[in-house]
Design a protein around this motif. Structure first.
Motif, PDB file in Angstrom:
ATOM      1  N   ALA A  80       7.285 -10.004   2.980  1.00 54.78           N
ATOM      2  CA  ALA A  80       7.377  -8.469   4.208  1.00 54.78           C
ATOM      3  C   ALA A  80       8.123  -7.166   3.993  1.00 54.78           C
ATOM      4  O   ALA A  80       9.597  -7.762   3.219  1.00 54.78           O
ATOM      5  N   VAL A  81       7.056  -5.975   4.183  1.00 55.48           N
ATOM      6  CA  VAL A  81       7.778  -4.547   4.175  1.00 55.48           C
ATOM      7  C   VAL A  81       8.262  -4.289   4.862  1.00 55.48           C
ATOM      8  O   VAL A  81       7.601  -4.107   5.901  1.00 55.48           O
ATOM      9  N   THR A  82       9.582  -3.736   5.143  1.00 56.13           N
ATOM     10  CA  THR A  82       9.676  -3.274   6.467  1.00 56.13           C
ATOM     11  C   THR A  82       9.536  -1.501   6.672  1.00 56.13           C
ATOM     12  O   THR A  82       9.676  -1.378   5.077  1.00 56.13           O
ATOM     13  N   GLU A  83       9.859  -1.209   7.938  1.00 54.15           N
ATOM     14  CA  GLU A  83       9.023   0.022   7.482  1.00 54.15           C
ATOM     15  C   GLU A  83       7.550   0.958   6.325  1.00 54.15           C
ATOM     16  O   GLU A  83       8.119   1.562   6.048  1.00 54.15           O
ATOM     17  N   ALA A  84       7.048  -0.243   6.761  1.00 53.45           N
ATOM     18  CA  ALA A  84       5.286  -0.035   5.941  1.00 53.45           C
ATOM     19  C   ALA A  84       4.300  -0.971   6.412  1.00 53.45           C
ATOM     20  O   ALA A  84       3.476  -0.996   6.372  1.00 53.45           O
ATOM     21  N   ASP A  85       4.238  -0.088   8.167  1.00 63.13           N
ATOM     22  CA  ASP A  85       3.547  -0.230   9.192  1.00 63.13           C
ATOM     23  C   ASP A  85       2.777  -2.054   8.899  1.00 63.13           C
ATOM     24  O   ASP A  85       2.119  -2.560   8.924  1.00 63.13           O
ATOM     25  N   GLY A  86       4.022  -3.148   8.683  1.00 66.39           N
ATOM     26  CA  GLY A  86       3.672  -4.739   8.885  1.00 66.39           C
ATOM     27  C   GLY A  86       2.477  -5.354   7.575  1.00 66.39           C
ATOM     28  O   GLY A  86       2.077  -6.032   7.332  1.00 66.39           O
ATOM     29  N   ALA A  87       3.239  -4.557   6.580  1.00 67.74           N
ATOM     30  CA  ALA A  87       2.458  -4.359   5.070  1.00 67.74           C
ATOM     31  C   ALA A  87       3.227  -6.569   4.575  1.00 67.74           C
ATOM     32  O   ALA A  87       4.878  -6.465   4.706  1.00 67.74           O
ATOM     33  N   SER A  88       2.673  -7.312   4.167  1.00 71.54           N
ATOM     34  CA  SER A  88       3.021  -8.568   4.155  1.00 71.54           C
ATOM     35  C   SER A  88       1.621  -9.621   4.022  1.00 71.54           C
ATOM     36  O   SER A  88       0.653  -9.342   3.537  1.00 71.54           O
ATOM     37  N   VAL A 118      15.352 -18.683  -7.965  1.00 69.38           N
ATOM     38  CA  VAL A 118      14.215 -16.976  -8.049  1.00 69.38           C
ATOM     39  C   VAL A 118      14.969 -16.234  -8.713  1.00 69.38           C
ATOM     40  O   VAL A 118      16.115 -15.710  -7.872  1.00 69.38           O
ATOM     41  N   LYS A 119      14.279 -15.447  -8.713  1.00 72.32           N
ATOM     42  CA  LYS A 119      15.080 -13.941  -8.660  1.00 72.32           C
ATOM     43  C   LYS A 119      14.341 -12.955  -8.856  1.00 72.32           C
ATOM     44  O   LYS A 119      12.416 -12.979  -8.662  1.00 72.32           O
ATOM     45  N   VAL A 120      14.723 -12.009  -7.904  1.00 74.59           N
ATOM     46  CA  VAL A 120      14.114 -11.073  -7.646  1.00 74.59           C
ATOM     47  C   VAL A 120      13.648  -9.489  -7.991  1.00 74.59           C
ATOM     48  O   VAL A 120      15.204  -9.519  -8.454  1.00 74.59           O
ATOM     49  N   SER A 121      12.632  -9.159  -8.173  1.00 69.41           N
ATOM     50  CA  SER A 121      13.029  -7.560  -8.690  1.00 69.41           C
ATOM     51  C   SER A 121      12.246  -6.606  -8.060  1.00 69.41           C
ATOM     52  O   SER A 121      10.903  -7.002  -7.960  1.00 69.41           O
ATOM     53  N   THR A 122      12.912  -5.603  -8.277  1.00 69.19           N
ATOM     54  CA  THR A 122      11.774  -4.125  -7.476  1.00 69.19           C
ATOM     55  C   THR A 122      11.655  -2.984  -8.224  1.00 69.19           C
ATOM     56  O   THR A 122      12.740  -2.578  -8.310  1.00 69.19           O
ATOM     57  N   VAL A 123      10.215  -2.728  -8.297  1.00 71.45           N
ATOM     58  CA  VAL A 123      10.661  -1.412  -8.760  1.00 71.45           C
ATOM     59  C   VAL A 123       8.496  -0.323  -8.279  1.00 71.45           C
ATOM     60  O   VAL A 123       8.227  -1.043  -8.112  1.00 71.45           O
ATOM     61  N   GLY A 124       9.895  -0.043  -7.363  1.00 73.19           N
ATOM     62  CA  GLY A 124       8.378   0.999  -6.307  1.00 73.19           C
ATOM     63  C   GLY A 124       7.578   0.498  -5.769  1.00 73.19           C
ATOM     64  O   GLY A 124       8.619  -0.630  -5.163  1.00 73.19           O
ATOM     65  N   ARG A 125       6.230   0.372  -5.326  1.00 74.98           N
ATOM     66  CA  ARG A 125       5.702  -0.361  -4.426  1.00 74.98           C
ATOM     67  C   ARG A 125       5.427  -1.703  -5.004  1.00 74.98           C
ATOM     68  O   ARG A 125       4.904  -2.839  -4.049  1.00 74.98           O
ATOM     69  N   ARG A 126       6.248  -2.227  -6.238  1.00 74.16           N
ATOM     70  CA  ARG A 126       5.638  -3.172  -6.269  1.00 74.16           C
ATOM     71  C   ARG A 126       7.256  -4.286  -6.153  1.00 74.16           C
ATOM     72  O   ARG A 126       7.993  -3.946  -6.831  1.00 74.16           O
ATOM     73  N   SER A 127       7.021  -5.795  -6.076  1.00 73.67           N
ATOM     74  CA  SER A 127       8.502  -6.360  -5.908  1.00 73.67           C
ATOM     75  C   SER A 127       7.818  -7.568  -6.418  1.00 73.67           C
ATOM     76  O   SER A 127       6.481  -8.470  -6.025  1.00 73.67           O
ATOM     77  N   ARG A 128       8.509  -8.432  -7.764  1.00 76.52           N
ATOM     78  CA  ARG A 128       8.065 -10.038  -7.899  1.00 76.52           C
ATOM     79  C   ARG A 128       9.335 -11.291  -8.173  1.00 76.52           C
ATOM     80  O   ARG A 128      10.283 -10.869  -7.758  1.00 76.52           O
ATOM     81  N   PRO A 151       0.569  -1.259   0.340  1.00 71.67           N
ATOM     82  CA  PRO A 151      -0.182  -0.342  -0.277  1.00 71.67           C
ATOM     83  C   PRO A 151       0.700   1.628   0.020  1.00 71.67           C
ATOM     84  O   PRO A 151       0.452   2.216  -0.549  1.00 71.67           O
ATOM     85  N   GLU A 152       2.064   1.484   0.394  1.00 72.15           N
ATOM     86  CA  GLU A 152       3.008   2.208   0.828  1.00 72.15           C
ATOM     87  C   GLU A 152       3.963   1.885   0.999  1.00 72.15           C
ATOM     88  O   GLU A 152       4.480   1.084   2.183  1.00 72.15           O
ATOM     89  N   ILE A 153       4.659   2.354   1.244  1.00 69.66           N
ATOM     90  CA  ILE A 153       6.871   2.151   1.834  1.00 69.66           C
ATOM     91  C   ILE A 153       7.730   3.039   1.561  1.00 69.66           C
ATOM     92  O   ILE A 153       7.302   4.253   1.210  1.00 69.66           O
ATOM     93  N   SER A 154       8.792   3.257   2.174  1.00 68.41           N
ATOM     94  CA  SER A 154       9.352   4.270   2.575  1.00 68.41           C
ATOM     95  C   SER A 154      10.086   4.389   1.906  1.00 68.41           C
ATOM     96  O   SER A 154      11.212   3.435   1.364  1.00 68.41           O
TER      97      SER A 154
END
Length: 1340
Positions: A931-939, A904-914, A881-884
């Motif tokens: 899990a996304v750090t510094e994002a109010d528990g977004a997971s 596996v291969k991890v790619s992240t652009v903005g607020r999306r990760s694949r 939803p939001e990131i820092s």
């Protein structure tokens, strides 16, 4: 009770005075009244005392007052001293007798009698005046009042003085006459108390006058309305006001209504006396109007906008008077443009103002709108409307380019409103908010400057004729009225001269009554002189002196627009706003303000940040998305429009401004060996926008107050060892780039005693992830102290916040450091604790976790599995939803962080990760989480099952090996001259399509007697064999390549099938030759040859004949003869006498007129589709006249709406589109195509299956049911399909009339004509492409 007691009580109640204040006022009134009574009594007593001056020197006069010594009679006249008392002694003037009667004893009365010694002066005091003169004074002055509307108010005052003062009441320095406004004023005078009763708001004062002087007392009356507040410049009563919840940054759209609300607590809360509230926009005080409504009461202050416009955008401030001064709150209101009437049209102008009003002339000005993605503004139209009417009249015939326009030709004395519309190449904007009303009348300065009219007949010449404004569109002439001008009405004539000496009238037929006028329609690059002539009813006067040469020109030359602003710098402000600063332009050119635009990096779409010009060079941009990166630019604005864009700022990641971190918390003891302790703590909840680099740990002994550093170097981990045996208390501070944060709360005392118990120590670092409405994931870390044996499992206990009753969540120990807790109550708060167990038993409990609410975070999305549409890669994707800027996406499998990058291969652009699975296999099955750090528990998490992976494999194969979907397979058609056409129709091909025809494994080119072509618009690919012979027997294959997609179709013409085709081709060739020699016989008695009029064709399974545009020439009996090798089958139908209007049925099988309505291709028999996809049923219909099309579902007519959209284009393409299909959309659909000659009814079975279910195998004519999943798609086979002919080589017996050997097709089958005509594929042709599902959404 003294006079006015009730009035003073009412005054005290209005102003909130307490009982003590009221008693003090009453006491003062009593004292003053008592003094007046004493003065009157003393005066009366003195008047009755006779005395003598026998042989007494006049210089000293001791005398008695009936045994009462005068020197013992002090008395007061209300602080007024009588210094001199002139009086006569037997006709002798006593010049001066200075004595005091106020605390001064009358011991001596020195006075002279014209230097004559008076031995005996008998006299009486009754000859002295009874009252000592004194100036007037207000014993009780006027008091200000606050009253409700329609409530009368009474002003009171008490006056003293001698002679008796005369009291006059004034309003705004004008004497109040009660007779002038009957019923409004009432003046009273009772026992020295003067009163004025008024009915509404007044600024009133009283004046008391006598011969000794005058005195003034003033008061203000504030009248309050229940809806609108009228108040003086400062409050009369100061209350304590505390703001609770106030309006924040607000966004609105033009045309909407909106209210700004602030809640407050008022002490004391007086229902009839709310606090004094003022609203400001950009530091300008607002007043109630048709555009803003204000109200206060009930603990709230509201500012309502009934109809928003961009004029309302700005910084709004609420200011409230309080006991200690003022309290205020400010927030910005943004107003976006309303949707334009035409796409690409500009936004509406704003801030329309009218100035320089005269009898028939006003100057209208406005501010230009912002343009980001719209075409540039080319001009403006100004409209006017008379007050009291609804008709708008356009003022200018052509758009004006500058943001102001002089409007003339108005009616004197009439009131007008104005509005403005912007114009660009796309269209005209919506109108602006109309201006306030303005009356066409003389300017006040012009009226005041006129000299008294003289008795003259003709007016004098105007003076000081000059250009008050010059621009590229018009010139405004101004002058002074003539003097003398006479008593008759004066108007003006304007003349101009250019190259010659001939003066030309400018305002022909128009009377100008104002001393200014705009001149339009002047030629470019030409200079003019102007003069003005005054005219009245007697005739024209002398012309004025001509002006200097005037020429249309921009006042700033070529630099009409301001130059672009300088460097733009952006910095962080909050998670949804940024602070933008820029340098002003070098050439402002009457700058109005600035427009700020923003753009998300990579989008190339600019969005306006403000919609009304902003005056300063710094602006806070609100409404940004946290975690996105933005660019900013600025444009300067003046009356001519917008400047060039400034240079774009550096990219800015939107996040909160840097700050020191908050305090760590949750200090816990994890282990102790007697000489050292291991402590841990939780990281701060707010990192301050920067990564935490270190921690500072302090300690103190339990009996000490002095804190000491544990180590000279800071700790970098949240687990730390402390040495020395003692009882310790700890506190921690975190540090980042911004500095060191606040210290944590001191921990409880920990004893440094060795742990020797066999059970494990406490688990620690409890955290919550995947928090949903009814579940959450609890994670922890294993104990540092394990005890005498390894940990065998964990138990979790939970309780509602505030409850001491913990319950065990899991009945059996879990051997992992996480647990999914389900069955929670939505919105409830819970706390948890964990303990480990080993063979020795239960270990220590962890510290109780912080409370967590079972509620899904707003904007949370699940983990999604899918296949890349370009590469065919299988992936898992998550959008936060939001990131820092410090946020990281941590991917895990079975909640263990994935570190192996080979699979596996991890790619992240903005607020999306694949997370991409490189080579998916069975070992890749399992539970994945992110899990996304510094994002109010977004997971989120998702389990990849074997069945799901199988479906993803199918999709991946179809994407990596795409096919060109076909509407029809390869068909043949026999043309005139014996040519044979092979054709195929694809659903869609591009202009770059490539293909090849292969006959018997040999590619055919255009140079070998074959004509090959295609039509990308219809999807038809065709090959025509001009000379069809026995050598053409074999297999025909068409291979298609369109980008990455491929397709192939084959047709086998061998054996009996080939012989039928060859025989028909030879017959058509001979018929063509025969026609060339002697024409063709009667159709009703001869074999029919294929031609453009009568087309004959077919496939391996059917043959057909089509009569195009039948006429009377085609009337007659028709037959078709089919041989199966043994018998001849003949079908006959009658077309005699019916022509085009009507067609009868033939004897054995029904046939219909070729002009009837029918479906000629495109519809499948069965459709299977996944839920929430879009289904499109499209077909080609035909009929002459154009048929009517009706769609049915389960024999009920389908009506077009948002869910079911029906279209019929060009009279031949019918479609039914069902958006976001559900299981309820399954059923039997049908289309009815009909015109006056007949029609056709075609059925389609639609089956919808849910996501994750097996694809069913539907049957025709009934609902589909779930069945076993189909096998994975395989590459398309290149082996041609050979149809089994239903007949042997034909050996026809010649009947009475020659008949064609071509079999008759079903009525719904039809071959399309050669390109570019519309194709007509067989009714039974099906698309080889199954339904595609490109994403499998997560159910978690």
């Amino acid at each position: 009770e003294p006079e006015g007691m009730q009035e003073y009580q009412r005054m005290a109640a209005h102003f909130g005075r307490d009982l003590t204040t009221l008693q003090q006022e009453l006491h003062r009134i009593k004292v003053a009244t008592q003094e007046q009574v004493e003065n009157i009594d003393i005066t009366r007593e003195v008047n009755t005392i006779p005395f003598r001056l026998n042989a007494v020197q006049v210089n000293t006069i001791p005398f008695g007052l009936n045994t009462v010594q005068v020197n013992t009679i002090p008395f007061r006249l209300n602080t007024v001293q009588v210094n001199t008392i002139p009086f006569r002694l037997n006709t002798v003037q006593v010049n001066t007798i200075p004595f005091r009667l106020n605390t001064v004893q009358v011991n001596t009365i020195p006075f002279r009698l014209n230097a004559v010694q008076v031995n005996t002066i008998p006299f009486r005091l009754n000859e002295v005046p009874t009252e000592i003169p004194k100036v007037p004074d207000f014993l009780v002055g006027l008091r200000s009042h606050t009253v409700w509307e329609k409530t009368p108010v009474k002003l009171l005052c008490t006056v003293s003085g001698y002679p008796t003062p005369i009291v006059k009441w004034y309003k705004n320095d004008i004497v109040i006459d009660p007779l002038s406004v009957p019923g409004k004023y009432k003046i009273e005078n009772k026992y020295g108390v003067h009163g004025l009763i008024i009915s509404r708001y007044e600024l009133t004062h009283a004046v008391a006058i006598n011969s000794e002087g005058k005195v003034v007392s003033k008061a203000t009356v504030c009248v309050r309305s229940k809806f609108l507040l009228s108040c003086p410049l400062y409050p009369l009563v100061k209350l304590e006001v505390f703001l609770l919840e106030s309006f924040g940054v607000t966004f609105g759209n033009e045309g909407e209504s909106l209210t700004l609300v602030a809640n407050m607590v008022v002490v004391p809360d007086l229902p009839n006396l709310p606090p004094e509230v003022m609203w400001y926009r950009d530091d300008i005080l607002l007043k109630p109007s048709r555009w803003v409504e204000m109200s206060v009461g009930g603990g709230t202050a509201k500012l309502t906008f009934p109809h928003l416009n961009k004029d309302d955008e700005g910084l709004y401030t609420l200011r409230i008077w309080t006991k200690d001064g003022t309290t205020e709150h400010s927030a910005y209101l943004f107003v976006k443009d309303a949707p334009p009437t035409v796409n690409g049209a500009p936004g509406a102008p704003m801030d329309v103002t009218v100035s320089d009003a005269n009898k028939e002339y006003v100057l209208v000005s406005w501010k230009p709108p912002n343009t980001t993605n719209e075409p540039l503004i080319t001009g403006y139209f100004v409209d006017r409307r008379k007050s009291g009417t609804n008709d708008w009249v356009q003022c200018n015939a052509t758009p004006v380019k500058v943001c102001k326009l002089p409007v003339h030709g108005l009616s004197e004395g009439a009131s007008y409103h104005f509005r403005v519309r912007a114009v660009n190449s796309a269209g005209i904007s919506l109108p602006s908010r109309m201006s306030t009303g303005v009356t066409a009348a003389d300017v006040e300065s012009d009226i005041q400057g006129r000299a008294p009219p003289l008795c003259v007949t003709l007016p004098g010449p105007p003076t000081d004729v000059h250009a008050s404004e010059i621009n590229q569109t018009y010139i405004v002439l101004s002058w002074n009225p003539p003097s003398p001008r006479g008593q008759a009405t004066v108007w003006y004539l304007i003349e101009k001269v250019c190259d010659s000496n001939f003066w030309q009238r400018v305002n022909t037929g128009v009377q100008i009554r104002s001393p200014r006028c705009p001149i339009f329609d002047l030629e470019d690059k030409k200079a003019y002189r102007f003069r003005v002539i005054s005219v009245n009813k007697h005739g024209p006067g002398q012309p004025s002196e001509p002006t200097a040469l005037l020429q249309k020109a921009d006042p700033y030359g070529k630099l009409v627009f301001p130059s672009a602003p300088g460097q733009v710098m952006a910095s962080r402000n909050t998670k949804t706003s940024a602070f933008v600063h820029w340098e002003p332009p070098k050439n402002p050119n009457n700058l109005i303000g600035y427009y700020v635009d923003c753009c998300v990096v990579g989008s190339k779409v600019w969005t306006p940040c403000n919609h009304r010009p902003y005056k300063h060079t710094r602006f806070v941009v609100h409404g940004l998305t946290a975690g996105d990166t933005y660019l900013f630019r600025v444009q300067a604005v003046n009356a001519y429009g917008l400047s060039e864009e400034s240079q774009v700022s550096a990219p800015l990641f939107v996040d909160a401004a840097l700050a020191a971190p908050s305090a760590p918390y949750g200090i816990a003891l994890l282990s102790c060996d007697g000489s050292s302790m291991t402590v841990a703590w939780k990281c701060p909840k707010r990192t301050g926008g920067s990564r935490i680099t270190s921690y500072y740990l302090d300690k103190r002994e339990a009996d000490s107050v002095n804190w000491k550093e544990v180590s000279p170097s800071p700790a970098t981990k949240r687990v730390y060892k402390v040495s020395k045996q003692c009882l310790y208390t700890f506190k921690v501070q975190a540090a980042n780039l911004a500095g060191v944060g606040l210290p944590s709360e001191p921990s409880r005392p920990f004893a440094c005693e060795a742990w020797t118990m066999p059970q494990p120590g406490p688990a620690y670092d409890l955290s919550f992830w995947e928090v949903r409405d009814d579940s959450l994931l609890l994670q922890w870390k294993a104990p540092v102290y394990v005890g005498a044996s390894p940990v065998t499992g964990y138990f979790v206990e939970m309780a509602k916040k505030g409850s001491p009753d913990f319950v065990v969540v899991n009945t059996e120990a879990v051997n992992r450091c996480y647990l999914k807790v389900t069955g929670l109550e939505t919105g409830a708060w819970y706390v948890f604790k964990v303990y480990a167990v080993n063979v020795s038993g239960k270990g220590k409990d962890s510290d109780v976790s912080e409370a967590v609410c079972a509620k899904t975070l707003q904007g949370t999305k699940g983990l999604v599995s899918g296949v890349d549409e370009e590469t065919g890669d299988i992936f898992l994707s998550f959008e936060a939803p939001e990131i820092s800027e410090l946020s990281e996406f941590i991917w895990s499998k079975s909640y263990k962080e994935i570190t192996d990058s080979s699979r596996v291969k991890v790619s992240t652009v903005g607020r999306r990760s694949r997370l991409t699975l490189l080579n998916p296999e069975k070992e890749d099955l399992g539970l994945y989480s992110v899990a996304v750090t510094e994002a109010d528990g977004a997971s989120a998490s998702h389990t990849v099952t074997e069945e799901e992976l199988k479906k993803l494999f199918e999709l991946s194969y179809n994407i990596r090996n795409p096919i060109v979907p076909l509407k029809t397979e390869l068909n043949y058609e026999i043309l005139e001259k014996g040519h044979v056409r092979f054709w195929l129709q694809a659903q869609k091909i591009s202009s770059a399509v490539s293909y090849r025809f292969i006959i018997n494994d040999k590619e055919v080119t255009r140079a070998e007697g074959h004509k090959i072509s295609h039509d990308a618009s219809t999807g038809i690919i065709q090959m025509t064999v001009e000379h069809f012979t026995r050598a053409n027997e074999g297999t025909y294959t068409l291979q298609i390549h369109d980008g990455k997609a491929k397709s192939q179709s084959s047709l086998v013409l061998v054996g009996d099938v080939f012989k039928v085709v060859l025989k028909e081709a030879e017959f058509q060739r001979k018929e063509h030759i025969r026609k060339q020699v002697g024409g063709v016989g009667d159709l009703r008695e001869s074999k029919i040859a294929s031609s453009e009029k009568m087309r004959i064709g077919g496939t391996c399974e059917m043959a057909w004949m089509q009569i195009c545009e039948p006429t009377d020439r085609e009337k007659g009996h028709y037959s078709i003869e089919i041989h199966d090798g043994k018998n001849a089958h003949i079908r006959t139908f009658d077309l005699s006498g019916q022509g085009k209007s009507k067609l009868s049925a033939f004897t054995k099988m029904p046939l219909f007129c070729v002009d009837r309505g029918r479906v000629v291709g495109g519809l499948p028999d069965v459709v299977t589709i996944m839920e929430y996809k879009t289904l499109s049923l499209t077909c080609t219909v035909w009929g002459d006249p154009k048929p009517e099309v009706t769609w049915f579902k389960n024999e009920q007519e389908v009506v077009s709406d948002d869910h079911n959209q029906i279209s019929f284009e060009s009279g031949k393409f019918a479609s039914l589109t069902i958006k976001s299909v559900t299981v309820d959309d399954s059923g039997k659909y049908s289309i009815n195509v009909r015109n006056k000659y007949g029609g056709e009814f075609v059925e389609i079975t639609v089956s919808v299956y849910k996501q994750g279910e097996q694809i069913p195998e539907p049957k025709l004519g009934q609902m589909s049911r779930s069945s076993a999943a189909p096998k994975p798609a395989a590459p398309p086979s290149t082996k041609p399909q050979t149809p089994t002919p239903s007949m042997k080589s034909p050996t026809p017996t010649q009947p009475h009339s020659v008949k064609s050997p071509t079999p008759t097709p079903p009525p719904s089958m039809r071959s399309p004509p050669p390109a570019p005509k519309s194709p007509t594929p067989p009714r039974s042709a099906k698309s080889p492409t199954p339904p595609q599902v490109y994403e499998v959404p997560n159910s978690h």
